[in-house]
Design an enzyme around this catalytic site. Sequence first.
Site, mmCIF file in Angstrom:
data_model
loop_
_atom_site.group_PDB
_atom_site.id
_atom_site.type_symbol
_atom_site.label_atom_id
_atom_site.label_comp_id
_atom_site.label_asym_id
_atom_site.label_seq_id
_atom_site.Cartn_x
_atom_site.Cartn_y
_atom_site.Cartn_z
ATOM 1 N N ASP A 207 0.102 59.373 -5.218
ATOM 2 C CA ASP A 207 -0.985 59.324 -4.235
ATOM 3 C C ASP A 207 -2.262 59.897 -4.838
ATOM 4 O O ASP A 207 -2.904 60.754 -4.254
ATOM 5 C CB ASP A 207 -0.579 60.048 -2.960
ATOM 6 C CG ASP A 207 -1.370 59.550 -1.750
ATOM 7 O OD1 ASP A 207 -1.406 60.263 -0.729
ATOM 8 O OD2 ASP A 207 -1.976 58.466 -1.825
ATOM 9 N N GLY B 209 -3.568 66.985 6.623
ATOM 10 C CA GLY B 209 -2.877 66.323 5.531
ATOM 11 C C GLY B 209 -1.922 65.285 6.070
ATOM 12 O O GLY B 209 -1.861 65.041 7.274
ATOM 13 N N GLY C 293 -8.478 70.906 7.204
ATOM 14 C CA GLY C 293 -8.312 69.461 7.184
ATOM 15 C C GLY C 293 -6.943 69.088 7.701
ATOM 16 O O GLY C 293 -6.165 69.940 8.124
#
Length: 882
Positions: free
Chosen positions: A699, A583, A581
């Site tokens: 977050d 980030g 993925g």
Amino acid sequence: MEMLKNFLCISFLVFGFLLLVHAQDQSGFISLDCGLPRNSNYSEPGTKINYISDADFIDTGSSESIKPEYKANLQQQAAYVRSFPEGIRNCYTINVTSGTKYLIRSSFLYGDYDGLNKLPQFDLHFGPNYWETIKFDEVTSSTIKEIVHVPLMDYVHICLVNTGKGTPFISALELRPLTNSSYASSGSLALYFRLDTGSVSNSSYRYPYDIFDRLWLPYSYSKWTQITTNATIDSGSHNSYQPASIVMNTAATPIDATAPMEFYWVPSDPSLEFFVYMHFAELHKMKANESRAFNINCNGKLLYGPLSPDYLYTTTIFTPTSLTAENFTFSLVQLDNSTLPPILNGLEVYTLIDFSQSETEKDDVDAITNIKSTYGVNKNWQGDPCAPVSYVWAGLNCSYRGLDPPRIISLNLSSSGLTGDIAPYISSLTMLQTLDLSNNNLSGSIPEFLSQMPNLKFLNLENNKLNSSVPAKLIEKSNAGSLSLGMGGNPDLCQSSSCKKKKSNNVLVPVLASVGGVVVVVVLLVAGAILFIPKRKRNQVEAGKINAESGHPNDSFESRKRQYTYSEVLKMTSNFERVLGKGGFGMVYHGVLTDGTEVAVKMLSPSSVQGYQQFQAEVKLLLRVHHRNLTNLVGYCNEGTNMALIYEYLSNGDLHSHLSDNSEVNVLSWEGRLKIALDSAQGLEYLHHGCKPPIVHRDVKTTNILLTDNFQAKIADFGLSRCFPTDGGTHVSTVVAGTPGYLDPEYSITNRLHEKSDVYSFGVVLLEMITGRPAIVRGHEKPHISQWVSSILSNGDIRNVVDQRLRGDYEVNSVWKAVEVAMACVSPTSAKRPNMNQVVTEIQDCLATELSRKNESLVTDSATSIETFSITGTTELSPLAR
Ligand SMILES: *[C@@H]1O[C@H](CO)[C@@H](O)[C@H](O)[C@H]1NC(C)=O
Ligand SMILES: *[C@@H]1O[C@H](CO)[C@@H](O)[C@H](O)[C@H]1NC(C)=O
Ligand SMILES: *[C@@H]1O[C@H](CO)[C@@H](O)[C@H](O)[C@H]1NC(C)=O
Ligand SMILES: *[C@@H]1O[C@H](CO)[C@@H](O)[C@H](O)[C@H]1NC(C)=O
Ligand SMILES: *[C@@H]1O[C@H](CO)[C@@H](O)[C@H](O)[C@H]1NC(C)=O
Ligand SMILES: *[C@@H]1O[C@H](CO)[C@@H](O)[C@H](O)[C@H]1NC(C)=O
Ligand SMILES: *[C@@H]1O[C@H](CO)[C@@H](O)[C@H](O)[C@H]1NC(C)=O
Ligand SMILES: *[C@@H]1O[C@H](CO)[C@@H](O)[C@H](O)[C@H]1NC(C)=O
Ligand SMILES: *[C@@H]1O[C@H](CO)[C@@H](O)[C@H](O)[C@H]1NC(C)=O
Ligand SMILES: *[C@@H]1O[C@H](CO)[C@@H](O)[C@H](O)[C@H]1NC(C)=O
């Protein structure tokens, strides 16, 4: 036995002859003919390489031509040179594609261009790192230096440095993109030699024969003979090296077919670390009773074998790790059952080159480059601003901490003839402590940003033509003693916030005098602060350390053990083969440690300062924080600009993808969702109440909640986290950061960070788990999930709120309670939100309610289900271990 020498001083800008080869793509090639007049370009007749002038890539130096009598037989790019009679260091800046592996070649041929007939000697630097010392054997001999390097920035600096032994000059600079997987090594490589063994011509080959434009030197030896073919040698898609077919279709083989094929070289420095790449292709069509097989030995030890090269097909044998020796003897030894002797078609030898000095932080470089062009700074500002230390740009001071990128901490452009406004780019020099712009002709007003520069302690704007008023914050800082401010000698500058119109100089005189007095006082205050501040800082550090040690006494020792080198990172990720993925500050890759443990490797893209700061914060935090519901840091890598965090790999991905998966197959059950909610809540509870000082995640969102193979949840990504001190208030003021939809509305207004901001975000996550809807649905009348939920609740059944994919399979009271908790968490005012201790207790209740329903229905169910339930009962609901 044959000794191989360093061949690179041979005059091979001379090109023997031209064969017709179909044109090849030059895409990605950067070919600079140094000294060629600006805007000129040509296609070199022998190689068909398109060269352009270097004038756009460097500000300095003069264009010269070598003597006409030396030009014959040379490739065209040797005709001009750029020479650097002025300045100690002169640098090219060349735009590249960061992350791509390049072959970078610099070529030098003196040709008595200056009429002195005296061979110079000088140094070559690659950005902040020493590359080579350039020396010459003869007027017409070329010196060529090649490296294989992966630039981390989208530019490279190549610098010529005058070491007092003659004027530096350069003939050509060439950059060629290579395939990522070729020339695998633990760092950048410098070419030692590259040989076309078995060559039957006297020609060296490069592009267009070699698609990467490598230079292959013909090599033969009295005890070797050649075998050749006219057929094309296929490198195939399997071989990323793709050596030229014309190199591969000649091979050397011993004349005495019973003797081994041997060669050796003696390293110029026994500490050099070598990487060897040998290219083989069978050229002989085997009869039924023939075979060729041999072993490759280095200094008497088997390096590889047995090898039987494929017919007309390139096999490359290379050393995956570096070799060090005082004397390298290679022997290719025929196997007993082989009827034919060994062969060798091509040989490349490289050494590891130490390019570990980091370049200055990219944002600093961009800012200072913009400042340079805004003001047309008339100083020898070239190459990397801060490195190497001995060539720091005049007027700059930098900080150097280990292998971290250097940062600009002071800028002195006093008496530099600056005109115009104070350049806004200065605000990007975020580590700046000292700024001296005195004695220039700067005009306009004093910009507000100067009062917001976090580290600025000294600001001198004296003797300019600045006008209008001084920002109030700047005066405030100066009065508070945190900034030494000089503004005198600006006749049109109004020193107090109350005056608007220009006043006569007479009135201003006493004001200026008093300002002088203020400055003195301020300086004294600053001096006092300096004596005081480090002591306080030390106390804070010690406090943090004690805290860490109380939980894990071996932390500092272990953290050193868990540091990985960049080459280990390359190995564990198989050269970044599988992307997991992306980030906030770089890519995340899948990796496997030597013991088979799967890991997620998060690379920090060096171009983002914010990312860099986050990296530092994250390492510090993660080394300190341990909890079963927080992702575990396995290790990290901090090698120059190669920075990576290595986490445990959680095979079930993130919560977001499970909730947004629209297939009806793998729907998370209500029980499963509650367990994930409880895990996440416990992770946050630990951050808020188990850590001293408390940690605010900042977050929290579904993509930051990761799941193990049995769906245990762990909170990830502490990049935005901040520790804040327990003494002195419960909030810290910081830059607003976070993800839309999850961001605490109160925080985004007040900019005051609080644990309750995480509680808000967690409430949004909980609502997503209940409803299966995303946090924000753009274009919807009630875009935010909390608005949508309250509108549905106000006029209907709770079942309309719950994710339809659950098909009613839940205890309604359990859902009611969860919705209540979630809605309390998303209260607009933080005071009305529960804290994470309370949230954990509430979710435990929800889960217990749901499980009691299941327990009843499970009585007749299979043993495995009961077992699952009992594990849940004892482990998941037990109080926090800590
Ligand atoms: C080469 O020069 C010609 C004009 O002489 C120009 O049209 C062309 O764009 C140039 N090519 C490059 C790559 O600079
Ligand atoms: C290199 O890139 C920078 C920024 O992208 C650009 O401003 C500059 O013009 C480029 N230089 C050359 C020679 O193309
Ligand atoms: C090589 O790596 C760069 C940067 O990681 C990437 O952009 C490029 O696509 C890669 N090329 C190949 C052929 O894998
Ligand atoms: C190669 O060069 C050598 C000496 O320079 C010369 O004797 C020989 O004839 C040349 N061979 C060919 C094929 O040109
Ligand atoms: C290669 O071709 C040349 C001329 O076409 C011929 O003389 C030579 O014998 C051929 N060599 C081989 C190995 O086939
Ligand atoms: C292989 O067989 C051929 C005849 O087909 C013969 O001339 C040759 O000598 C044999 N070579 C070996 C190594 O036995
Ligand atoms: C290196 O080794 C070779 C044979 O292995 C030998 O002939 C040569 O003398 C050695 N050179 C040095 C400098 O040791
Ligand atoms: C030759 O011998 C090697 C071991 O020495 C063996 O691995 C290989 O299979 C043999 N090849 C043949 C064709 O017998
Ligand atoms: C840079 O550092 C040197 C030595 O520490 C100091 O003498 C000099 O004044 C500093 N320059 C600036 C602009 O701060
Ligand atoms: C800046 O440089 C000037 C000399 O050019 C020097 O007088 C002045 O002290 C320097 N400023 C600082 C802050 O070091």
